[in-house]
Design a protein around this motif. Structure first.
Motif, short mmCIF file in Angstrom:
data_model
loop_
_atom_site.label_atom_id
_atom_site.label_comp_id
_atom_site.label_asym_id
_atom_site.label_seq_id
_atom_site.Cartn_x
_atom_site.Cartn_y
_atom_site.Cartn_z
N ARG A 72 0.84 -1.23 0.08
CA ARG A 72 0.00 0.12 0.00
C ARG A 72 0.83 1.15 0.06
NH1 ARG A 72 -3.27 -3.23 3.66
NH2 ARG A 72 -5.01 -3.76 2.79
N GLU A 73 2.04 1.11 0.77
CA GLU A 73 3.03 2.30 0.74
C GLU A 73 3.60 2.55 -0.44
OE1 GLU A 73 5.44 1.64 3.80
OE2 GLU A 73 4.09 2.03 5.44
N LEU A 74 3.86 1.58 -1.44
CA LEU A 74 4.40 1.87 -2.67
C LEU A 74 3.42 2.16 -3.69
CD1 LEU A 74 6.17 -1.73 -3.25
CD2 LEU A 74 7.24 0.29 -3.19
N VAL A 75 2.16 1.85 -3.48
CA VAL A 75 1.04 2.46 -4.30
C VAL A 75 0.88 3.66 -4.00
CG1 VAL A 75 -1.27 2.40 -5.01
CG2 VAL A 75 0.21 0.03 -4.71
N ALA A 76 0.62 4.16 -2.63
CA ALA A 76 0.75 5.79 -2.49
C ALA A 76 1.81 6.46 -2.86
CB ALA A 76 0.18 5.73 -0.83
N GLU A 77 2.95 6.15 -2.81
CA GLU A 77 4.09 6.99 -3.30
C GLU A 77 4.19 7.13 -4.75
OE1 GLU A 77 7.72 5.01 -2.03
OE2 GLU A 77 7.04 5.05 0.38
N GLN A 78 4.17 5.92 -5.50
CA GLN A 78 4.00 6.00 -6.96
C GLN A 78 2.93 5.03 -7.35
OE1 GLN A 78 7.66 4.45 -8.23
NE2 GLN A 78 7.32 5.06 -10.49
N GLY A 79 1.65 6.16 -7.59
CA GLY A 79 0.59 5.47 -8.02
C GLY A 79 0.53 4.63 -9.43
N ILE A 99 2.67 -12.62 -10.25
CA ILE A 99 1.70 -11.57 -10.71
C ILE A 99 0.30 -11.72 -10.19
CG2 ILE A 99 0.89 -10.33 -12.64
CD1 ILE A 99 3.89 -9.58 -11.92
N GLY A 100 -0.30 -12.83 -10.49
CA GLY A 100 -1.61 -13.10 -10.09
C GLY A 100 -1.91 -13.30 -8.82
N THR A 101 -0.96 -13.24 -7.83
CA THR A 101 -1.02 -13.23 -6.38
C THR A 101 -1.11 -11.68 -6.06
OG1 THR A 101 0.16 -15.07 -5.96
CG2 THR A 101 0.00 -13.62 -4.07
N LEU A 102 -0.41 -11.01 -6.79
CA LEU A 102 -0.46 -9.34 -6.50
C LEU A 102 -1.72 -8.87 -7.08
CD1 LEU A 102 2.94 -7.98 -7.56
CD2 LEU A 102 2.08 -8.16 -5.50
N HIS A 103 -2.28 -9.38 -8.38
CA HIS A 103 -3.65 -8.90 -8.78
C HIS A 103 -4.78 -9.25 -7.85
CE1 HIS A 103 -6.76 -8.04 -11.48
NE2 HIS A 103 -7.37 -9.25 -11.46
N ARG A 104 -4.88 -10.53 -7.16
CA ARG A 104 -5.76 -10.81 -6.35
C ARG A 104 -5.64 -10.17 -4.89
NH1 ARG A 104 -4.05 -15.84 -8.41
NH2 ARG A 104 -2.80 -16.12 -6.61
N PHE A 105 -4.63 -9.57 -4.49
CA PHE A 105 -4.50 -8.84 -3.30
C PHE A 105 -5.35 -7.47 -3.67
CE2 PHE A 105 -2.14 -5.18 -1.34
CZ PHE A 105 -2.24 -5.83 -0.12
N PHE A 106 -4.93 -6.79 -4.72
CA PHE A 106 -5.62 -5.53 -5.05
C PHE A 106 -6.81 -5.72 -5.38
CE2 PHE A 106 -1.19 -4.69 -6.89
CZ PHE A 106 -0.81 -3.55 -5.97
N VAL A 107 -7.46 -6.86 -5.89
CA VAL A 107 -8.89 -7.02 -5.77
C VAL A 107 -9.44 -7.32 -4.66
CG1 VAL A 107 -10.88 -8.77 -6.67
CG2 VAL A 107 -8.80 -8.07 -8.21
N ARG A 108 -8.86 -8.13 -3.67
CA ARG A 108 -9.41 -8.21 -2.22
C ARG A 108 -9.46 -7.18 -1.46
NH1 ARG A 108 -6.23 -12.55 -1.51
NH2 ARG A 108 -4.50 -11.46 -0.87
N HIS A 109 -8.60 -6.24 -1.88
CA HIS A 109 -8.70 -5.09 -0.77
C HIS A 109 -9.07 -3.97 -1.67
CE1 HIS A 109 -6.56 -6.56 2.33
NE2 HIS A 109 -5.75 -7.36 1.47
N ILE A 111 -8.32 -1.95 -4.47
CA ILE A 111 -7.31 -1.24 -4.88
C ILE A 111 -7.42 -1.22 -6.14
CG2 ILE A 111 -4.89 -0.38 -4.90
CD1 ILE A 111 -4.53 -2.01 -2.55
N THR A 112 -7.76 -0.07 -7.02
CA THR A 112 -8.20 -0.02 -8.51
C THR A 112 -6.82 0.54 -8.98
OG1 THR A 112 -8.95 2.00 -8.44
CG2 THR A 112 -10.45 0.11 -8.46
N ARG A 113 -6.54 0.12 -10.30
CA ARG A 113 -4.99 0.33 -10.87
C ARG A 113 -5.13 1.15 -12.43
NH1 ARG A 113 -1.14 0.68 -8.73
NH2 ARG A 113 0.28 -0.29 -10.14
N LYS A 114 -5.99 1.55 -12.64
CA LYS A 114 -6.55 2.20 -13.78
C LYS A 114 -5.66 3.14 -14.15
CE LYS A 114 -9.99 3.35 -16.98
NZ LYS A 114 -11.59 3.34 -17.26
N LYS A 115 -4.83 3.22 -15.27
CA LYS A 115 -3.97 4.31 -15.53
C LYS A 115 -4.28 5.13 -16.67
CE LYS A 115 -0.15 1.03 -14.81
NZ LYS A 115 0.99 1.51 -14.19
#
Length: 128
Positions: A72-79, A99-109, A111-115
């Motif tokens: 979460r800190e990484l995403v907050a620093e550099q979105g 990568i799939g594990t990271l994706h499931r983490f974002f979905v579970r919490h 966190i959207t990553r639309k660029k």
């Protein structure tokens, strides 16, 4: 995925083994595999009853959840970090995740990553 065999069948196989049949003979008699009869017998000796183990569920998310604050800190620093970049930062910390594990983490919490920004719908041509 196949279902677990019934508790009644497990109990009958264990009772037959306790009654003097070998695991192989009891398995043949009740139409189950020999390995199942052996496992059920061992489980009955250890726990008192050959109850089926829980099936399914998530067994691996605990590894990445332990690093959730860092992610979460990484995403907050550099979105605009990609999943691969986040994966590399985790590898630097000694955590190997896919990568799939990271994706499931974002979905579970949630966190959207639309660029790119959303575009207005076109009335004449479908937009992607």
């Amino acid at each position: 995925m196949a279902r677990a065999l019934s508790q009644d069948l497990r109990d009958r196989v264990i009772a037959a083994i306790d009654g003097g049949l070998s695991c192989r003979a009891a398995a043949t008699r009740f139409g189950v595999s020999v390995s199942s009869a052996i496992r059920w017998r061992q489980r009955a000796l250890e726990h008192g009853q050959a109850v089926a183990k829980p099936r399914g569920g998530d067994r691996h998310s605990g590894r990445i959840e332990a690093h959730g604050r860092f992610i979460r800190e990484l995403v907050a620093e550099q979105g605009d970090m990609t999943l691969v970049e986040i994966q590399m930062r985790l590898i630097e910390r000694g955590v190997s995740v896919g990568i799939g594990t990271l994706h499931r983490f974002f979905v579970r919490h949630g966190i959207t990553r639309k660029k790119r920004p959303g575009t207005r719908s076109s009335k004449t041509v479908p937009t992607s």
